[in-house]
Design an enzyme around this catalytic site. Sequence first.
Site, PDB file in Angstrom:
ATOM      1  N   ASN A   1      56.320   2.973 -50.697  1.00 13.35           N
ATOM      2  CA  ASN A   1      57.043   2.808 -49.422  1.00 13.35           C
ATOM      3  C   ASN A   1      58.020   1.639 -49.460  1.00 13.35           C
ATOM      4  OD1 ASN A   1      55.904   4.950 -48.009  1.00 13.35           O
ATOM      5  ND2 ASN A   1      54.088   3.752 -47.484  1.00 13.35           N
ATOM      6  N   THR A   2      57.616   0.524 -50.088  1.00 17.33           N
ATOM      7  CA  THR A   2      58.486  -0.654 -50.117  1.00 17.33           C
ATOM      8  C   THR A   2      59.800  -0.331 -50.825  1.00 17.33           C
ATOM      9  OG1 THR A   2      56.580  -2.125 -50.125  1.00 17.33           O
ATOM     10  CG2 THR A   2      58.671  -3.065 -50.875  1.00 17.33           C
TER      11      THR A   2
ATOM     12  N   ASP B   1      53.210   0.882 -55.652  1.00 20.52           N
ATOM     13  CA  ASP B   1      51.884   1.313 -55.211  1.00 20.52           C
ATOM     14  C   ASP B   1      52.065   2.609 -54.412  1.00 20.52           C
ATOM     15  OD1 ASP B   1      49.183   1.340 -54.587  1.00 20.52           O
ATOM     16  OD2 ASP B   1      49.339  -0.165 -53.028  1.00 20.52           O
ATOM     17  N   THR B   2      52.153   2.536 -53.094  1.00 21.34           N
ATOM     18  CA  THR B   2      52.462   3.764 -52.338  1.00 21.34           C
ATOM     19  C   THR B   2      53.918   4.164 -52.560  1.00 21.34           C
ATOM     20  OG1 THR B   2      53.194   2.600 -50.346  1.00 21.34           O
ATOM     21  CG2 THR B   2      50.838   3.129 -50.507  1.00 21.34           C
TER      22      THR B   2
ATOM     23  N   ARG C   1      49.292 -16.209 -58.204  1.00 15.95           N
ATOM     24  CA  ARG C   1      50.606 -15.804 -58.696  1.00 15.95           C
ATOM     25  C   ARG C   1      50.949 -16.489 -60.027  1.00 15.95           C
ATOM     26  NH1 ARG C   1      53.128 -13.028 -54.463  1.00 15.95           N
ATOM     27  NH2 ARG C   1      52.828 -13.872 -52.379  1.00 15.95           N
TER      28      ARG C   1
ATOM     29  N   ASP D   1      49.740 -11.507 -55.978  1.00 14.88           N
ATOM     30  CA  ASP D   1      48.817 -12.394 -55.279  1.00 14.88           C
ATOM     31  C   ASP D   1      47.672 -11.664 -54.590  1.00 14.88           C
ATOM     32  OD1 ASP D   1      50.577 -11.260 -53.172  1.00 14.88           O
ATOM     33  OD2 ASP D   1      49.407 -12.588 -51.882  1.00 14.88           O
TER      34      ASP D   1
ATOM     35  N   GLY E   1      56.421 -11.418 -54.991  1.00 15.65           N
ATOM     36  CA  GLY E   1      55.638 -10.878 -56.107  1.00 15.65           C
ATOM     37  C   GLY E   1      56.393 -10.718 -57.409  1.00 15.65           C
TER      38      GLY E   1
HETATM   39  P1  IMP Z   1      53.949  -0.247 -51.804  1.00 14.03           P
HETATM   40  O1  IMP Z   1      54.946  -0.383 -50.680  1.00 14.03           O
HETATM   41  O2  IMP Z   1      52.674   0.408 -51.357  1.00 14.03           O
HETATM   42  O3  IMP Z   1      54.510   0.404 -53.047  1.00 14.03           O
HETATM   43  O4  IMP Z   1      53.470  -1.686 -52.158  1.00 14.03           O
HETATM   44  C1  IMP Z   1      54.241  -2.528 -52.849  1.00 14.03           C
HETATM   45  C2  IMP Z   1      53.846  -3.962 -52.559  1.00 14.03           C
HETATM   46  O5  IMP Z   1      52.439  -4.114 -52.225  1.00 14.03           O
HETATM   47  C3  IMP Z   1      54.071  -4.735 -53.820  1.00 14.03           C
HETATM   48  O6  IMP Z   1      55.382  -5.263 -53.834  1.00 14.03           O
HETATM   49  C4  IMP Z   1      52.992  -5.791 -53.755  1.00 14.03           C
HETATM   50  O7  IMP Z   1      53.512  -6.920 -53.083  1.00 14.03           O
HETATM   51  C5  IMP Z   1      51.868  -5.201 -52.926  1.00 14.03           C
HETATM   52  N1  IMP Z   1      50.769  -4.700 -53.779  1.00 14.03           N
HETATM   53  C6  IMP Z   1      50.428  -3.423 -53.991  1.00 14.03           C
HETATM   54  N2  IMP Z   1      49.371  -3.320 -54.824  1.00 14.03           N
HETATM   55  C7  IMP Z   1      49.045  -4.591 -55.164  1.00 14.03           C
HETATM   56  C8  IMP Z   1      48.026  -5.161 -56.031  1.00 14.03           C
HETATM   57  O8  IMP Z   1      47.208  -4.476 -56.685  1.00 14.03           O
HETATM   58  N3  IMP Z   1      48.016  -6.504 -56.119  1.00 14.03           N
HETATM   59  C9  IMP Z   1      48.886  -7.312 -55.448  1.00 14.03           C
HETATM   60  N4  IMP Z   1      49.854  -6.828 -54.643  1.00 14.03           N
HETATM   61  C10 IMP Z   1      49.927  -5.476 -54.501  1.00 14.03           C
HETATM   62 MG    MG Z   2      55.752  -7.282 -53.059  1.00 15.30          MG
END
Ligand code: IMP
Ligand code: MG
Length: 175
Positions: free
Chosen positions: A99-100, A96-97, A158, A152, A38
């Site tokens: 967690n990543t 987003d959350t 992308r 994506d 991403g």
């Molecule tokens: P997290 O672990 O919830 O913060 O999610 C992070 C990962 O989820 C990002 O690196 C994205 O790959 C994917 N992601 C979260 N929200 C979106 C979105 O709205 N569109 C596309 N990918 C997303």
């Molecule tokens: Mg990602």
Amino acid sequence: MKILIQESEIQAAITRLAQEIRDREGGKPLTVVAIMTGSIVFLADLIRKLDIPLRVGVMQTSSYRDGENRGKLIINAGMLVDIADRDVLLVDDIFDTGNTLFEVIATLGEFRPRSIRSCVLLHKDGRQLVEMQPDYIGFRIPDEFVVGYGLDYNDLYRNLPFIGVLEPEDLAAHT
Ligand code: IMP
Ligand code: MG
């Protein structure tokens, strides 16, 4: 598709981020670590605006899905460069959350870098499940599913130069 952030706005934000990073890191050499796939477009634009000595490494994350539940995060550090005693700038497309980024920072810590700071292009407001915040943020956006500029939906979109929000018709076209 509805355009949320225009190409020119993205470029202006990256110029600002690069300046913030330069000011705060003091122009010292950085090891930029990007989370694939991403952040691929963001990475390419950001590093070209950072006029400091830097190395680039990538890693990949994926999650085992268990039905609707987002499963355990799998981190592939096989393409990472050496970060021991280095100042790391971790780059991802969207927080987003959280967690990543949280788990990747914990994993990178095992390689004993001198410091780790994080930079995301997008921050989805009101979604966070972790205590940390990224150090550098391009845009705060509402809780909508966005694509383009590296992000994506089912590995598509992308290559769009802007950030858009998918309409129900766009989603239906791929199911
Ligand atoms: P997290 O672990 O919830 O913060 O999610 C992070 C990962 O989820 C990002 O690196 C994205 O790959 C994917 N992601 C979260 N929200 C979106 C979105 O709205 N569109 C596309 N990918 C997303
Ligand atoms: Mg990602």
